[in-house]
Write a protein that holds these residues in place. Sequence first.
Motif, PDB file in Angstrom:
ATOM      1  N   ASP A  39      49.155  -3.274 -10.605  1.00 57.69           N
ATOM      2  CA  ASP A  39      47.897  -3.972 -10.323  1.00 57.69           C
ATOM      3  C   ASP A  39      46.701  -3.151 -10.785  1.00 57.69           C
ATOM      4  N   LEU A  40      46.737  -1.851 -10.492  1.00 56.04           N
ATOM      5  CA  LEU A  40      45.622  -0.988 -10.885  1.00 56.04           C
ATOM      6  C   LEU A  40      45.432  -0.987 -12.398  1.00 56.04           C
ATOM      7  N   VAL A  41      46.555  -0.934 -13.129  1.00 58.83           N
ATOM      8  CA  VAL A  41      46.479  -0.923 -14.594  1.00 58.83           C
ATOM      9  C   VAL A  41      45.912  -2.240 -15.110  1.00 58.83           C
ATOM     10  N   ILE A  42      46.401  -3.349 -14.564  1.00 58.14           N
ATOM     11  CA  ILE A  42      45.936  -4.672 -15.006  1.00 58.14           C
ATOM     12  C   ILE A  42      44.449  -4.849 -14.728  1.00 58.14           C
ATOM     13  N   TYR A  43      44.034  -4.528 -13.498  1.00 51.75           N
ATOM     14  CA  TYR A  43      42.620  -4.682 -13.142  1.00 51.75           C
ATOM     15  C   TYR A  43      41.737  -3.758 -13.978  1.00 51.75           C
ATOM     16  N   GLY A  44      42.239  -2.542 -14.234  1.00 51.17           N
ATOM     17  CA  GLY A  44      41.471  -1.609 -15.041  1.00 51.17           C
ATOM     18  C   GLY A  44      41.264  -2.122 -16.461  1.00 51.17           C
ATOM     19  N   ARG A  45      42.320  -2.678 -17.060  1.00 46.98           N
ATOM     20  CA  ARG A  45      42.205  -3.217 -18.417  1.00 46.98           C
ATOM     21  C   ARG A  45      41.264  -4.412 -18.445  1.00 46.98           C
ATOM     22  N   THR A  62      21.538  -0.881 -12.463  1.00 45.81           N
ATOM     23  CA  THR A  62      21.071   0.258 -11.676  1.00 45.81           C
ATOM     24  C   THR A  62      22.067   0.632 -10.581  1.00 45.81           C
ATOM     25  N   ARG A  63      22.930  -0.319 -10.192  1.00 44.38           N
ATOM     26  CA  ARG A  63      23.931  -0.051  -9.158  1.00 44.38           C
ATOM     27  C   ARG A  63      25.261  -0.668  -9.593  1.00 44.38           C
ATOM     28  N   LEU A  64      26.344   0.092  -9.433  1.00 47.72           N
ATOM     29  CA  LEU A  64      27.661  -0.368  -9.854  1.00 47.72           C
ATOM     30  C   LEU A  64      28.698   0.042  -8.815  1.00 47.72           C
ATOM     31  N   ASN A  65      29.488  -0.948  -8.344  1.00 47.96           N
ATOM     32  CA  ASN A  65      30.531  -0.724  -7.348  1.00 47.96           C
ATOM     33  C   ASN A  65      31.869  -1.198  -7.915  1.00 47.96           C
ATOM     34  N   LEU A  66      32.826  -0.309  -8.014  1.00 46.58           N
ATOM     35  CA  LEU A  66      34.123  -0.614  -8.613  1.00 46.58           C
ATOM     36  C   LEU A  66      35.244  -0.289  -7.640  1.00 46.58           C
ATOM     37  N   GLU A  67      36.295  -1.113  -7.629  1.00 44.00           N
ATOM     38  CA  GLU A  67      37.431  -0.846  -6.741  1.00 44.00           C
ATOM     39  C   GLU A  67      38.734  -1.227  -7.424  1.00 44.00           C
ATOM     40  N   ASN A  68      39.801  -0.522  -7.043  1.00 43.50           N
ATOM     41  CA  ASN A  68      41.176  -0.853  -7.438  1.00 43.50           C
ATOM     42  C   ASN A  68      41.350  -0.925  -8.954  1.00 43.50           C
TER      43      ASN A  68
END
Length: 376
Positions: A39-45, A62-68
């Motif tokens: 899942d992490l690889v798929i979401y990252g791609r 100006t603001r960036l929130n990333l997860e998983n």
Amino acid sequence: MIQYPLGMLLLTTMATQKVQIAEFTILTERDNIFCDDDDLVIYGRQFMLFFDACPNAFGGLTRLNLENLRFGESDIPNVLNTCKRLNHLRLFHCDSGSWTVLQVEHTQLSELAIVNCSFERVELNSLPKLTRIVFEGWISFEDPLSFGYVPLLDTVSLTNVSLSWHKMIKLSKFLRRTPSVRRLKLGFNSEKQIWVQPECLTERLAYVFHQLRFVNLSNMPEGYDLTWTLFILKAAPNLKELYMSVWDHLCEMKTDAKERKSLSYSENKGAEWEPSATAFHHQSLVTLAIFGFRARDYMMNYVRRVVETAVNLKDVFLYDRLTCDKCRSIPSRFPPKWKQDCVEKFITNGIKSSAIMQFQTIGYLRPDHVDKLWFL
């Protein structure tokens, strides 16, 4: 993950119009608890395809929130290099594969949060405008975070569940490049092993703590000696406020013995500090607040020690235990009103102090205490 056409529309709008504040949050379909490596690889791609399709739009954020997300080795540096206006970045449950080092450089970034990310080490090489960092949950055997050029760093929040193989951190070494820090939070997630190594500091190392004004020791385990925390008082002569919460938060703790063993949870009993034979006085501390106070010897003796040491102490706030919606039914061991006078007399007996002792229930938590208890 955000739908691609909608995301393109939003980011294209940002790229073609002047936007003062632009925040973008990437949410994944699966919660981090259920995300596996695939899942992490798929979401990252997916994210990087989205990012590469509209770099000009990301340049306005100006603001960036990333997860998983699992990034490639150069992905995060590329994101930072493209998002030149960025002043806030939060990474939650992200990594770049096994045992990788994340190096961070940015000219505008002022707030950085790295939470439950599986980097072996995070190196803050050059962040000239960074004022706040939140760093929670690390896997490193050694010091998991290093500070390079961070001249404006004012607020540091560090939280971890200390496992049996984790190295205890010496704050004097860990924070030696950050002498401007005024607010410090150390979180322990109610676990038995304290990951901070209490120190007897030399004058050469004490400069690290000289600017400290506020310290919050969060979610320390119940029933263990608190004397070790006095080394912070001794090291920080200008400290004004000391907050601590003592709480076995059973809703979130790992309590099954087999599970704890399999996950390498430590059964060590708190931390110890051997103070020098010579007593010391603290001139600056004016407020002591303890959340989760119990009329037990180890805690009453600790408060007595602080009252005796902090000669200009004005207020001592002793609160009942913290609760969440799931654990409100746990019986309170807070001293009832008829016993509070006895507790106060025990703490102050033979000590000349003008400190006002106030017993409070969590239901009457002062607004200013709420902000400081949960800051960051």
